[in-house]
Design a protein around this motif. Structure first.
Motif, short mmCIF file in Angstrom:
data_model
loop_
_atom_site.label_atom_id
_atom_site.label_comp_id
_atom_site.label_asym_id
_atom_site.label_seq_id
_atom_site.Cartn_x
_atom_site.Cartn_y
_atom_site.Cartn_z
N THR A 39 3.62 19.16 -4.33
CA THR A 39 3.09 18.15 -3.56
C THR A 39 2.71 17.34 -3.94
O THR A 39 1.55 17.38 -5.45
CB THR A 39 2.14 19.76 -2.90
OG1 THR A 39 3.00 20.45 -2.46
CG2 THR A 39 1.56 19.37 -1.81
N CYS A 40 2.91 15.80 -3.88
CA CYS A 40 1.42 15.12 -3.86
C CYS A 40 0.33 15.46 -4.03
O CYS A 40 -0.09 15.21 -2.62
CB CYS A 40 2.06 13.44 -3.38
SG CYS A 40 1.63 12.56 -4.17
N PRO A 41 -0.36 15.72 -5.48
CA PRO A 41 -1.95 15.36 -4.95
C PRO A 41 -2.62 14.56 -4.01
O PRO A 41 -3.77 15.05 -3.99
CB PRO A 41 -2.56 15.35 -6.22
CG PRO A 41 -1.21 14.68 -7.26
CD PRO A 41 0.15 15.13 -6.26
N TYR A 42 -1.94 13.24 -3.64
CA TYR A 42 -2.37 12.26 -3.40
C TYR A 42 -3.15 12.32 -1.50
O TYR A 42 -4.13 13.04 -0.67
CB TYR A 42 -2.35 10.90 -3.12
CG TYR A 42 -3.05 9.76 -2.93
CD1 TYR A 42 -4.50 9.89 -2.62
CD2 TYR A 42 -2.94 8.62 -3.66
CE1 TYR A 42 -5.48 9.09 -2.35
CE2 TYR A 42 -3.67 7.77 -3.62
CZ TYR A 42 -5.34 7.52 -2.77
OH TYR A 42 -5.75 6.29 -2.52
N HIS A 43 -1.85 13.19 -1.13
CA HIS A 43 -2.36 12.99 0.73
C HIS A 43 -1.63 14.39 1.34
O HIS A 43 -0.90 14.11 2.26
CB HIS A 43 -1.56 11.89 1.12
CG HIS A 43 -2.34 10.37 1.38
ND1 HIS A 43 -1.67 9.29 0.26
CD2 HIS A 43 -4.13 9.85 1.84
CE1 HIS A 43 -2.58 8.59 -0.23
NE2 HIS A 43 -3.75 8.81 0.55
N ALA A 44 -0.88 14.88 -0.11
CA ALA A 44 0.21 15.91 0.24
C ALA A 44 1.66 15.68 1.10
O ALA A 44 2.32 16.42 1.62
CB ALA A 44 -1.18 16.51 0.50
N TRP A 45 2.12 14.92 0.51
CA TRP A 45 3.63 14.96 1.19
C TRP A 45 3.93 15.31 -0.05
O TRP A 45 4.19 15.27 -1.55
CB TRP A 45 3.76 13.72 1.03
CG TRP A 45 3.76 12.40 2.06
CD1 TRP A 45 2.89 12.22 2.78
CD2 TRP A 45 4.38 11.21 2.54
NE1 TRP A 45 2.69 11.08 3.12
CE2 TRP A 45 3.81 10.31 3.70
CE3 TRP A 45 5.56 10.60 1.78
CZ2 TRP A 45 4.03 9.23 4.16
CZ3 TRP A 45 6.14 9.14 2.54
CH2 TRP A 45 5.43 9.07 3.36
N SER A 46 5.13 16.25 0.65
CA SER A 46 5.97 17.15 -0.38
C SER A 46 7.58 17.14 -0.13
O SER A 46 8.00 17.08 0.66
CB SER A 46 5.62 19.00 0.51
OG SER A 46 6.18 18.97 1.88
N MET A 67 7.32 9.95 -8.90
CA MET A 67 6.33 8.92 -7.91
C MET A 67 6.81 8.80 -6.35
O MET A 67 7.61 9.31 -5.64
CB MET A 67 6.80 7.38 -8.44
CG MET A 67 6.98 6.72 -7.64
SD MET A 67 7.40 4.92 -8.12
CE MET A 67 8.70 5.14 -6.99
N CYS A 68 6.02 9.14 -5.76
CA CYS A 68 5.16 9.39 -4.31
C CYS A 68 6.36 8.55 -3.15
O CYS A 68 5.59 7.03 -4.21
CB CYS A 68 4.55 10.37 -4.61
SG CYS A 68 4.47 10.50 -2.14
N SER A 69 7.32 9.08 -2.55
CA SER A 69 7.11 7.28 -1.81
C SER A 69 6.39 6.99 -0.99
O SER A 69 6.32 6.33 -0.54
CB SER A 69 8.62 7.87 -0.92
OG SER A 69 8.64 9.10 0.05
N HIS A 70 5.37 8.01 -0.18
CA HIS A 70 4.00 7.35 -0.06
C HIS A 70 3.32 6.38 -0.69
O HIS A 70 3.92 5.30 0.33
CB HIS A 70 3.07 9.07 0.68
CG HIS A 70 2.32 7.86 1.24
ND1 HIS A 70 0.62 8.09 1.58
CD2 HIS A 70 2.05 6.77 2.27
CE1 HIS A 70 -0.82 7.88 1.93
NE2 HIS A 70 0.76 6.90 2.51
N ARG A 71 2.68 6.26 -2.29
CA ARG A 71 2.22 5.56 -2.07
C ARG A 71 2.33 5.51 -3.75
O ARG A 71 1.38 4.67 -3.78
CB ARG A 71 1.16 4.72 -1.44
CG ARG A 71 0.71 4.76 0.24
CD ARG A 71 -0.16 3.47 0.03
NE ARG A 71 -1.57 3.87 -0.21
CZ ARG A 71 -2.47 4.57 1.11
NH1 ARG A 71 -1.87 4.39 2.24
NH2 ARG A 71 -3.81 5.13 0.70
N GLY A 72 3.16 6.23 -4.45
CA GLY A 72 3.47 5.99 -5.69
C GLY A 72 2.74 6.94 -6.61
O GLY A 72 2.55 6.38 -8.31
#
Ligand code: FES
Ligand SMILES: [Fe+2]
Length: 381
Positions: A114-121, A95-100
């Motif tokens: 790399t998160c597929p939503y906004h690319a936090w990696s 679960m990405c720490s930006h928005r899950g």
């Protein structure tokens, strides 16, 4: 397994065969049908049993090399397991720490995630490495926003995860004396051969139940494993909340008259460890099969089953591939086409409200032990 232990177990098997007996538990036990039909009951299991027990998540070879990862959607918490550059296996909530959003899908080998939503990696150790357009996140320190770690212990070639970020795993205490036996199997040398994921319309305890007695072999499995094993004969030993139960192969007869030093217990049985709460770990004669069963949230009549097959060495020839494929085919035909098929009908009968309790006979000690363990674990807070 120590030779003296193998000899004692084989002698017990002969005693049962020669006297038409099995290991027993005193008295008939009763389990409320609500255990299979009541959502409130399942929620209690989730909040007690599944919150506090380390779960077996596979042999070490499922993430053999740095960067190897696996994800599991249905494992109480969405799970990502990855081996780091330091060779340490770690578990995270996927679960990405930006928005899950989930940062990884399926399994494979990755340099990082790399998160597929906004690319936090994130790197292989779960640390947040980059935030695109970071100037718009003032006050957000990447080192404080890594993936959420879950307690993981890797030992004896096995991986255990606790789906509670605030908990910890004391594996030796947890295994209650099974650790020596697990160590003896040298599971760190096994390789992963194949996995299957089965979504089935039965309560999560049913696929476990069906492994815990051999009373049904002669009838339900008359055309699959029935001819290979003694029906209604099992050996059993409890270890705290866990236990093992062995079905005995008819091939054990070939050992009579041979020197005891040559007796091989594993080869002539199928020894299934019930690794509490949700794993059946079976040492077949020459390979390992595991069945991990997870409840589905808000559906007491559904479960997800992860079947994994591990073999002693890499499969490099067509002949060995055919051999292992035939083994898997027999396992699936037996469990899915026979056990789970009839259990799907049983679940429907349970849901009809026509029965209040099911019975466990004296000849089903492993099944009685599993349900007693559940009762104990559910009583703990
Ligand atoms: S949710 Fe993962 S980057 Fe936005
Ligand atoms: Fe069965």
């Amino acid at each position: 397994m120590e030779q003296a232990v193998q000899i004692a177990r084989i002698k017990k098997a002969y005693e049962c065969i020669d006297n038409d007996q099995t290991t027993t538990t005193p008295g008939v036990k009763r389990v409320p049908v609500a255990a299979y039909t009541d959502l409130e009951w399942q929620n209690r299991e989730l909040n007690t049993v599944f919150k506090h027990q380390p779960l077996f998540m596979g042999l070490s070879c499922v993430i053999a090399e740095p960067g190897d990862y696996v994800t599991l959607e249905h494992s109480i918490k969405p799970l990502l397991m990855v081996r780091g550059d330091d060779d340490i296996a770690r578990a995270f909530i996927n679960m990405c720490s930006h928005r899950g959003a989930p940062v990884a899908q399926g399994c494979g080998r990755a340099a990082g995630f790399t998160c597929p939503y906004h690319a936090w990696s994130y790197d292989r150790a779960g640390s947040l490495k980059s935030i695109p357009d970071q100037r718009n996140f003032p006050g957000i320190e990447p080192q404080e926003h890594g993936l959420i770690p879950l307690p993981l212990v890797e030992r004896h070639g096995m991986i255990w995860v606790l789906p509670d970020p605030g908990g910890e795993i004391d594996l030796d205490t947890h295994l209650e004396g099974l650790q020596d036996e697990m160590q003896d199997y040298q599971l760190q040398n096994y390789v992963h051969y194949e996995s299957r994921v089965l979504h089935r319309d039965i309560n999560w305890k049913m696929p476990i139940d069906t492994f815990l007695e051999s009373y049904h072999f002669a009838t339900l499995h008359r055309d699959t494993v029935g001819p290979i094993f003694y029906s209604n004969l099992c050996l059993f030993e409890g270890h705290g909340l866990h236990h093992w139960m062995a079905a005995v192969r008819k091939s054990i007869e070939t050992l009579r008259g041979k020197p005891e030093a040559e007796w091989d217990f594993v080869k002539h049985t199928a020894i299934s460890y019930q690794l509490f709460p949700n794993t059946m770990f079976t040492m077949q004669a020459d390979h390992v099969e595991t069945w991990r069963v997870f409840p589905v949230k808000n559906r007491v009549d559904q479960c997800v089953i992860y079947f994994d097959c591990y073999v002693p060495e890499p499969v490099t020839t067509e002949k060995s591939k055919k051999y292992w494929d035939a083994n898997i085919d027999l396992a699936i035909r037996t469990v899915d086409d026979e056990d789970i098929a009839i259990q799907t009908d049983m679940e429907r009968n349970f849901l009809s409200g026509s029965m209040t309790e099911v019975l466990i006979g004296q000849n089903e000690p492993a099944l009685a032990h599993f349900h007693q363990s559940l009762k104990l674990a559910m009583a703990e807070k």
